[in-house]
Design a protein around this motif. Structure first.
Motif, PDB file in Angstrom:
ATOM      1  N   LEU A 294      58.858 -43.995  35.134  1.00 44.72           N
ATOM      2  CA  LEU A 294      59.350 -44.981  34.167  1.00 44.72           C
ATOM      3  C   LEU A 294      60.853 -45.159  34.272  1.00 44.72           C
ATOM      4  O   LEU A 294      61.358 -46.281  34.273  1.00 44.72           O
ATOM      5  CB  LEU A 294      58.975 -44.567  32.740  1.00 44.72           C
TER       6      LEU A 294
ATOM      7  N   GLY B 182      61.813 -47.134  37.278  1.00 41.51           N
ATOM      8  CA  GLY B 182      61.359 -48.518  37.316  1.00 41.51           C
ATOM      9  C   GLY B 182      60.153 -48.773  38.199  1.00 41.51           C
ATOM     10  O   GLY B 182      59.944 -49.894  38.643  1.00 41.51           O
ATOM     11  N   LYS B 183      59.357 -47.776  38.447  1.00 39.69           N
ATOM     12  CA  LYS B 183      58.130 -47.926  39.246  1.00 39.69           C
ATOM     13  C   LYS B 183      56.973 -48.130  38.272  1.00 39.69           C
ATOM     14  O   LYS B 183      56.244 -47.204  37.920  1.00 39.69           O
ATOM     15  CB  LYS B 183      57.898 -46.705  40.138  1.00 39.69           C
ATOM     16  N   TRP B 184      56.778 -49.356  37.831  1.00 39.14           N
ATOM     17  CA  TRP B 184      55.961 -49.655  36.659  1.00 39.14           C
ATOM     18  C   TRP B 184      54.476 -49.401  36.863  1.00 39.14           C
ATOM     19  O   TRP B 184      53.813 -48.889  35.941  1.00 39.14           O
ATOM     20  CB  TRP B 184      56.200 -51.098  36.223  1.00 39.14           C
TER      21      TRP B 184
ATOM     22  N   ALA C 137      52.535 -46.640  34.837  1.00 43.95           N
ATOM     23  CA  ALA C 137      51.463 -47.007  33.905  1.00 43.95           C
ATOM     24  C   ALA C 137      50.234 -46.125  34.108  1.00 43.95           C
ATOM     25  O   ALA C 137      49.603 -45.689  33.142  1.00 43.95           O
ATOM     26  CB  ALA C 137      51.098 -48.475  34.081  1.00 43.95           C
TER      27      ALA C 137
ATOM     28  N   THR D 134      51.151 -42.697  32.757  1.00 41.98           N
ATOM     29  CA  THR D 134      51.329 -42.727  31.306  1.00 41.98           C
ATOM     30  C   THR D 134      49.975 -42.731  30.610  1.00 41.98           C
ATOM     31  O   THR D 134      49.796 -42.037  29.600  1.00 41.98           O
ATOM     32  CB  THR D 134      52.164 -43.955  30.887  1.00 41.98           C
TER      33      THR D 134
END
Length: 155
Positions: free
Chosen positions: A64, A67-69, A73, A76
């Protein structure tokens, strides 16, 4: 260069998560086939649960922050599932209930294995892609050329 290091660190953490989940599945299979007694199996499994939960949360936060979404996700969601099981006190394997919990535990860990394998492939792809992209720039080619010259001098 930072992008390559981010994916390399994510690769190492993901490999650790895969190792923990595979170890727990092997331990559950050994228990199912009576190769190990319930006390030893539950002690071995419960020892690695906090390590898995912490490593997964650290990996999710790391991705996160970097920035490696998509990868963030995935981790997470797994971290939130881990938090849910921890808050419901369903994270530890009880030695007296282990044979009744066995199908549920194996299914939960198989699902995690599939998710972690998908994330592992994604991370490997992104690692290779960022390394190749880095080498395709002029600065990257010069760095690779210098690195190869230095390696040739050592032989």
């Amino acid at each position: 260069m930072i992008n390559v290091l981010v994916w390399l660190l994510a690769f190492l953490m993901q490999a650790g998560l895969l190792g923990i989940v595979m170890y727990s599945l092997i331990s559950l299979s050994d228990l199912e086939n009576d190769f190990v007694n319930p006390h030893d199996a539950s002690a071995a499994l419960n020892k690695w649960v906090p390590v898995e939960y912490i490593l997964n949360a650290v990996l999710a936060a790391f991705l996160l922050v970097c920035g490696k979404w998509i990868a963030a996700a995935i981790h997470t969601c797994v971290s939130l599932w881990n938090l849910r099981t921890y808050l419901q006190r369903d994270h530890a394997v009880d030695v007296t209930e282990i044979f009744r919990q066995l199908p549920k535990q194996k299914m939960m860990r198989m699902i995690k294995l599939v998710i972690f394998l998908f994330a592992f492939v994604l991370i490997i792809y992104r690692l290779v892609e960022s390394a190749v992209t880095r080498l395709l720039t002029e600065e990257g080619r010069d760095t690779a050329k210098q690195l190869l010259k230095d390696a040739a001098v050592t032989f």
